[in-house]
Design a protein around this motif. Structure first.
Motif, short mmCIF file in Angstrom:
data_model
loop_
_atom_site.label_atom_id
_atom_site.label_comp_id
_atom_site.label_asym_id
_atom_site.label_seq_id
_atom_site.Cartn_x
_atom_site.Cartn_y
_atom_site.Cartn_z
N GLU A 206 0.83 -1.21 0.00
CA GLU A 206 0.00 0.00 0.00
C GLU A 206 0.87 1.26 0.00
O GLU A 206 0.48 2.31 0.49
N ASP A 207 2.05 1.14 -0.60
CA ASP A 207 2.99 2.24 -0.68
C ASP A 207 3.01 2.92 -2.04
O ASP A 207 3.70 3.92 -2.24
N GLY A 208 2.27 2.35 -3.01
CA GLY A 208 2.23 2.94 -4.35
C GLY A 208 3.43 2.62 -5.19
O GLY A 208 3.73 3.35 -6.14
N ASP A 257 -4.65 14.27 10.76
CA ASP A 257 -3.53 13.84 9.92
C ASP A 257 -3.27 14.76 8.71
O ASP A 257 -2.58 14.35 7.77
N GLU A 258 -3.78 15.99 8.77
CA GLU A 258 -3.53 16.90 7.65
C GLU A 258 -2.04 17.11 7.42
O GLU A 258 -1.59 17.28 6.27
N HIS A 259 -1.25 17.06 8.49
CA HIS A 259 0.20 17.26 8.38
C HIS A 259 0.89 16.14 7.62
O HIS A 259 2.07 16.26 7.27
N THR A 260 0.18 15.02 7.37
CA THR A 260 0.78 13.89 6.67
C THR A 260 0.51 13.91 5.16
O THR A 260 0.88 12.96 4.46
N ILE A 261 -0.17 14.94 4.66
CA ILE A 261 -0.41 15.03 3.22
C ILE A 261 0.92 14.95 2.48
O ILE A 261 1.87 15.65 2.83
N LYS A 262 0.98 14.13 1.49
CA LYS A 262 2.23 13.92 0.77
C LYS A 262 2.64 15.17 -0.01
O LYS A 262 1.80 15.86 -0.59
N SER A 263 3.93 15.42 -0.03
CA SER A 263 4.46 16.55 -0.79
C SER A 263 4.35 16.28 -2.28
O SER A 263 4.20 15.13 -2.72
N LEU A 264 4.46 17.34 -3.07
CA LEU A 264 4.43 17.17 -4.52
C LEU A 264 5.59 16.30 -4.98
O LEU A 264 5.43 15.45 -5.87
N ASP A 265 6.76 16.47 -4.38
CA ASP A 265 7.90 15.63 -4.75
C ASP A 265 7.61 14.16 -4.50
O ASP A 265 7.93 13.30 -5.33
N GLY A 269 7.20 11.18 -7.19
CA GLY A 269 7.99 9.96 -7.06
C GLY A 269 7.13 8.72 -7.17
O GLY A 269 7.49 7.75 -7.86
N LEU A 270 5.95 8.74 -6.54
CA LEU A 270 5.04 7.60 -6.63
C LEU A 270 4.54 7.41 -8.05
O LEU A 270 4.31 6.27 -8.49
N TYR A 271 4.36 8.49 -8.78
CA TYR A 271 3.95 8.38 -10.18
C TYR A 271 5.02 7.63 -10.98
O TYR A 271 4.69 6.75 -11.78
N TYR A 272 6.28 7.96 -10.75
CA TYR A 272 7.36 7.25 -11.45
C TYR A 272 7.42 5.79 -11.03
O TYR A 272 7.70 4.91 -11.86
N TYR A 273 7.18 5.52 -9.74
CA TYR A 273 7.28 4.14 -9.24
C TYR A 273 6.07 3.28 -9.61
O TYR A 273 6.09 2.07 -9.41
N SER A 274 5.02 3.87 -10.11
CA SER A 274 3.82 3.11 -10.49
C SER A 274 3.60 3.20 -12.00
O SER A 274 3.97 2.27 -12.74
N VAL A 275 3.04 4.28 -12.47
CA VAL A 275 2.82 4.46 -13.91
C VAL A 275 4.13 4.32 -14.66
O VAL A 275 4.19 3.71 -15.74
N GLY A 276 5.20 4.86 -14.08
CA GLY A 276 6.51 4.80 -14.73
C GLY A 276 7.12 3.42 -14.76
O GLY A 276 8.15 3.20 -15.40
N ARG A 277 6.50 2.47 -14.06
CA ARG A 277 6.94 1.07 -14.10
C ARG A 277 5.88 0.16 -14.71
O ARG A 277 5.90 -1.06 -14.51
N GLY A 278 4.93 0.75 -15.43
CA GLY A 278 3.96 -0.04 -16.17
C GLY A 278 2.71 -0.42 -15.42
O GLY A 278 1.87 -1.16 -15.94
N ALA A 279 2.54 0.08 -14.18
CA ALA A 279 1.34 -0.22 -13.38
C ALA A 279 0.41 0.98 -13.37
O ALA A 279 0.81 2.09 -13.73
N ASN A 280 -0.82 0.76 -12.94
CA ASN A 280 -1.75 1.88 -12.71
C ASN A 280 -1.55 2.43 -11.31
O ASN A 280 -1.10 1.72 -10.42
N LEU A 281 -1.91 3.70 -11.12
CA LEU A 281 -1.82 4.34 -9.82
C LEU A 281 -3.21 4.75 -9.36
O LEU A 281 -3.91 5.49 -10.06
#
Length: 428
Positions: A206-208, A257-265, A269-281
């Motif tokens: 569940e890390d994307g 948990d608003e302080h845990t919203i993921k940064s744009l960076d 990064g998750l986009y590269y690790y998912s879509v950028g590796r052939g999976a859906n996000l």
């Protein structure tokens, strides 16, 4: 002997892989109970459910504007609360004060998806904490399961995805043949996630993050975060992976948990690790207790969509400017320029054939060919990010393959580290 490269996707699976990016929406009775966790023993009452400003159009409009092509709503989570007025349960929106018991979140969600041309998907937890007969009478529970699924797939028109979460189902036997027979009868084109008779699979975390390699063919699925046990499929089948991940620390909305919203960076990064590796996000946002996407989550998602478009909407060159040769595809620049991204897509209609590849560049000064990247599968999409380098050309070299590989896209970019840097992109 059948090899993995001989196994082909259905047209529907190829459509799904082309959607790439979707919105996960965890929303339900749990939204109104701060700190409630999976399999929590605290009782909940439908009387707490009252999203007075519920606006599914805001959810889906945000998804569309952010570049998402599908959305999956929790119709029923592990607690068993039904976001539609199910006739087979008293633990539903019909028992709540919201719209005096006449509301239907599923109906409003599907209507919003249709309005904005976003593919609707429904999450359904096979485990149900509100059904006391779940572990006492398997046949009675299968009846309940089929009855609820029949409502969801029979009353709201075409549904594109049915998302089964395996958490809580460890060790439970469902009559999958009966359940799947009814699902396929009601919605022949539906795509099923991970259980029963799946069309696509969970990536296993569940890390994307999709692994390297992330092949499209597999003979088993991981079905629950609570166990490392896998479901054997009995054969190798085409089953593309999906990465699900939260915008915040929690799936459902929380005040804390608003302080845990993921940064744009991190999101990129998750986009590269998912879509950028052939999976859906599939990126989750939990609508708040008013029934709206929280403002900060919305702004961050929109920033992500803007950044994806900034980086990938305007390649310096694409496959039309490349030539095919014996070992792969080549690009020659009219004059040297900087590059830092290469995007490659294999044509998967006849299977996945590339087993490994490398990226070589022709250097600016000495015109030498030098390898800058080596990879394994390409699949639906491989996004390769390299430190900026000025080149006279680039070569995609297929170093190992099974069958006849076919590349449908190769695009070359220089996006720079910031928006300001990217404005100095070389002329095309």
């Amino acid at each position: 002997m059948i090899t993995n490269s001989m196994i082909k996707p259905t047209l529907r699976q190829l459509e799904y892989q082309g959607w790439e990016f979707g919105m996960f929406l965890h929303f339900g009775l749990r939204t109104f109970y701060e700190g409630y966790v999976d399999f929590d023993k605290r009782p909940m009452s439908p009387s707490a459910f009252n999203p007075v400003q519920l606006d599914c159009e805001q959810w889906i409009r945000t998804a569309k504007e952010s570049g998402m092509n599908y959305a999956v709503l929790t119709a029923k989570h592990h607690d068993g609360f039904s976001n539609w007025p199910s006739k087979y349960s008293s633990f539903t929106v019909a028992e709540s004060p919201w719209k005096e018991g006449t509301g239907d979140v599923v109906k409003e969600f599907v209507a919003a998806c249709r309005k904005y041309d976003v593919k609707p998907g429904l999450y359904y937890s096979p485990f149900d904490g509100s059904a006391d007969f779940y572990n006492q009478d398997a046949r009675a529970y299968d009846d309940y399961f089929v009855n609820q699924i029949t409502e969801l797939l029979g009353d709201y028109g075409d549904i594109d995805i049915l998302w089964f979460d395996g958490c809580g189902s460890e060790g439970h036997e469902y009559d999958w043949a009966r359940i799947m027979g009814e699902i396929r009868r009601l919605q022949p084109n539906i795509l099923i996630f991970n259980m029963g008779d799946p069309n696509f699979r969970w990536v296993g975390n569940e890390d994307g993050i999709a692994p390297i390699p992330c092949w499209n063919v597999t003979d088993a699925t991981e079905f629950s975060i609570l166990t490392q046990q896998k479901d054997a499929l009995g054969e190798h089948i085409w089953l593309p992976a999906e990465c699900d991940v939260q915008m915040r620390a929690n799936w459902f909305y929380s005040d804390s948990d608003e302080h845990t919203i993921k940064s744009l960076d991190q999101l990129m990064g998750l986009y590269y690790y998912s879509v950028g590796r052939g999976a859906n996000l599939l990126l989750n946002i939990g609508p708040d207790r008013e029934g709206l996407l929280p403002a900060k989550d919305t702004a961050q998602l929109q920033a992500m969509g803007d950044e994806i478009r900034r980086r990938f909407d305007h390649p310096i060159a694409s496959i039309e400017q490349c030539s095919q040769n014996k070992s792969g595809w080549s690009y020659e620049a009219t004059k040297p320029h900087l590059i830092d991204h290469i995007l490659i897509q294999e044509d998967l209609a006849n299977g996945e054939h590339v087993r490994s590849f490398r990226i070589n560049v022709t250097t600016e000064k000495t015109h030498r060919s030098i390898t800058v990247y080596e990879g394994r599968n390409i699949g639906h999409k491989a996004i390769i990010r390299i430190p900026a380098i000025k080149v006279r050309g680039l070569q995609l070299e297929i170093t190992d393959y099974d069958g006849v590989p076919s590349i449908r896209q190769m695009a070359i970019y220089y996006v720079g580290g910031t928006r300001e840097q990217s404005e100095h992109q070389p002329e095309k």
